[in-house]
Design a protein around this motif. Structure first.
Motif, PDB file in Angstrom:
ATOM      1  N   UNK A 253     -11.495  65.176  44.021  1.00 56.64           N
ATOM      2  CA  UNK A 253     -10.634  63.987  44.050  1.00 56.64           C
ATOM      3  C   UNK A 253      -9.902  63.755  42.741  1.00 56.64           C
ATOM      4  N   UNK A 254     -10.332  64.423  41.673  1.00 52.87           N
ATOM      5  CA  UNK A 254      -9.720  64.189  40.360  1.00 52.87           C
ATOM      6  C   UNK A 254      -8.405  64.935  40.174  1.00 52.87           C
ATOM      7  N   UNK A 255      -8.121  65.923  41.024  1.00 55.23           N
ATOM      8  CA  UNK A 255      -6.918  66.746  40.856  1.00 55.23           C
ATOM      9  C   UNK A 255      -6.049  66.631  42.107  1.00 55.23           C
ATOM     10  N   UNK A 256      -4.962  65.888  42.047  1.00 53.76           N
ATOM     11  CA  UNK A 256      -4.070  65.783  43.196  1.00 53.76           C
ATOM     12  C   UNK A 256      -3.120  66.978  43.263  1.00 53.76           C
ATOM     13  N   UNK A 257      -2.377  67.060  44.350  1.00 52.59           N
ATOM     14  CA  UNK A 257      -1.299  68.037  44.457  1.00 52.59           C
ATOM     15  C   UNK A 257      -0.042  67.412  43.855  1.00 52.59           C
ATOM     16  N   UNK A 258       0.601  68.127  42.953  1.00 48.80           N
ATOM     17  CA  UNK A 258       1.763  67.609  42.235  1.00 48.80           C
ATOM     18  C   UNK A 258       3.034  68.310  42.707  1.00 48.80           C
ATOM     19  N   UNK A 259       4.095  67.529  42.926  1.00 44.97           N
ATOM     20  CA  UNK A 259       5.436  68.031  43.236  1.00 44.97           C
ATOM     21  C   UNK A 259       6.316  67.685  42.040  1.00 44.97           C
ATOM     22  N   UNK A 260       6.825  68.702  41.361  1.00 55.07           N
ATOM     23  CA  UNK A 260       7.493  68.462  40.090  1.00 55.07           C
ATOM     24  C   UNK A 260       8.498  69.586  39.796  1.00 55.07           C
ATOM     25  N   UNK A 261       9.772  69.285  39.435  1.00 58.42           N
ATOM     26  CA  UNK A 261      10.339  67.954  39.238  1.00 58.42           C
ATOM     27  C   UNK A 261      11.025  67.450  40.504  1.00 58.42           C
ATOM     28  N   UNK A 262      11.226  66.120  40.560  1.00 54.52           N
ATOM     29  CA  UNK A 262      11.926  65.479  41.663  1.00 54.52           C
ATOM     30  C   UNK A 262      12.999  64.549  41.113  1.00 54.52           C
ATOM     31  N   UNK A 263      14.039  64.324  41.891  1.00 52.94           N
ATOM     32  CA  UNK A 263      15.037  63.325  41.531  1.00 52.94           C
ATOM     33  C   UNK A 263      14.538  61.956  41.971  1.00 52.94           C
ATOM     34  N   UNK A 264      15.123  60.911  41.393  1.00 52.03           N
ATOM     35  CA  UNK A 264      14.640  59.563  41.646  1.00 52.03           C
ATOM     36  C   UNK A 264      14.819  59.126  43.092  1.00 52.03           C
ATOM     37  N   UNK A 265      15.801  59.713  43.788  1.00 53.76           N
ATOM     38  CA  UNK A 265      16.049  59.304  45.172  1.00 53.76           C
ATOM     39  C   UNK A 265      15.373  60.233  46.177  1.00 53.76           C
ATOM     40  N   UNK A 266      14.433  61.052  45.726  1.00 56.82           N
ATOM     41  CA  UNK A 266      13.749  61.997  46.611  1.00 56.82           C
ATOM     42  C   UNK A 266      12.543  61.342  47.277  1.00 56.82           C
TER      43      UNK A 266
END
Length: 325
Positions: A253-266
């Motif tokens: 639970x300590x490590x989430x899945x990260x989506x990076x980078x994203x634009x502010x309107x995504x």
């Protein structure tokens, strides 16, 4: 090697010999070589594929290296496709990157090999032209002279993938070649950008097909490894999704899945292979974080999930991630 015993034919689940991926299908053998070493002319391979399609074949497998004549085989695959058949072709065993050798757009499934660890063995051709990979190392099979033995090569991987297509047709003989392609590619297990959409997954493909037949949507097809979209939204090349696969025993639970980078309107949306949305994620400071739970706060099950990133301009990027509990 073990001698074939005629009293034990290739019957599934009898504990003897081999029976392939799809146990209850009809096989139409087509000979394309009269050469002693088993090699064949491209024209004969093409003619054999077309003959098979004309005589009712729904799945065609060609376990030959076609790097010398991809256009000829592609034309035959398109002929077969127009008659409702899908074609599978072995990628070859020269350890070559097929980029620039095999066109990225082709009507057949080009299948590379994996080993027992799911990795690409040294001999398997690879590259952006690959569609799928399948087991191709130490595959128990039959040999001329009525023997069982272990064989290695993409010539074993291709018919394994073809067998999965046969399983799908056994559920619904009316599938179109495009539907078979979508079901197989969308459910493949990710195996690196040079291994096409990934390793063929018979269980996931059949499960998704059953869901569609029950009234569910077709699974979302991820963008191909070479595809890209407008840079106003992160694409498969520019956006990192990590860890992928996410493993409960390593990340918890300590490590989430990260989506990076994203634009502010995504917006990131997570779907099951059947197309049902399980989570919607807004970006925070250019990233989205998924705790591997659904919108109700419940942990999602093990499996392959599709992520879709869209922005306010309608740009979209898709991909796959694996959850292992």
């Amino acid at each position: 090697p073990d001698k074939l015993r005629p009293e034990f034919p290739a019957v599934g689940n009898n504990g003897v010999g081999v029976a392939g991926v799809a146990w209850n299908i009809k096989v139409l053998p087509v000979r394309v070589s009269n050469i002693a070493d088993g090699s064949a002319w491209c024209s004969d391979m093409s003619a054999g594929m077309e003959w098979a399609a004309d005589h009712g074949a729904k799945v065609i497998n060609l376990s030959y290296d076609i790097t010398g004549c991809p256009q000829t085989i592609d034309a035959a695959a398109r002929y077969a496709q127009a008659r409702g058949a899908v074609s599978f072709v072995a990628a070859g065993n020269s350890g070559l990157n097929l980029s620039g050798i095999i066109p990225l757009e082709h009507a057949f499934f080009l299948v590379g090999a994996t080993d027992s660890s799911g990795e690409r063995p040294y001999f398997s051709n690879y590259g952006q032209a690959i569609d799928l990979v399948a087991p191709g190392v130490s595959i128990y099979s039959t040999l001329p002279g009525n023997y069982y033995a272990y064989g290695t090569g993409t010539s074993f991987a291709s018919p394994i993938a073809a067998g999965v297509a046969a399983l799908l047709y056994s559920l619904n003989p009316s599938w179109s070649p495009a539907q078979i392609r979508e079901l197989m590619l969308a459910t493949a297990f990710p195996s690196g950008s040079l291994n096409g959409y990934g390793r063929v997954d018979s269980a996931a493909a059949v499960t998704a097909a059953k869901s569609v037949l029950a009234g569910g949507p077709m699974p979302l097809l991820p963008g191909s490894p070479e595809s890209s979209v407008s840079q106003t939204v992160s694409n498969l090349d520019g956006m990192l999704v990590y860890p992928n696969p996410w493993r409960a025993d390593r990340h918890g639970s300590a490590v989430p899945v990260i989506f990076d980078p994203l634009t502010a309107d995504s917006t990131v949306k997570i779907f099951t292979l059947s197309g049902y949305q399980v989570r919607s994620l807004p970006p925070v400071q250019g990233k989205a974080s998924w705790d591997v739970k659904n919108d109700s706060g419940q942990s999602v099950a093990s499996g392959i999930y599709i992520y879709s990133v869209t922005d306010s301009h309608g740009n979209q990027s898709q991909g796959k991630l694996a959850v292992i509990r």
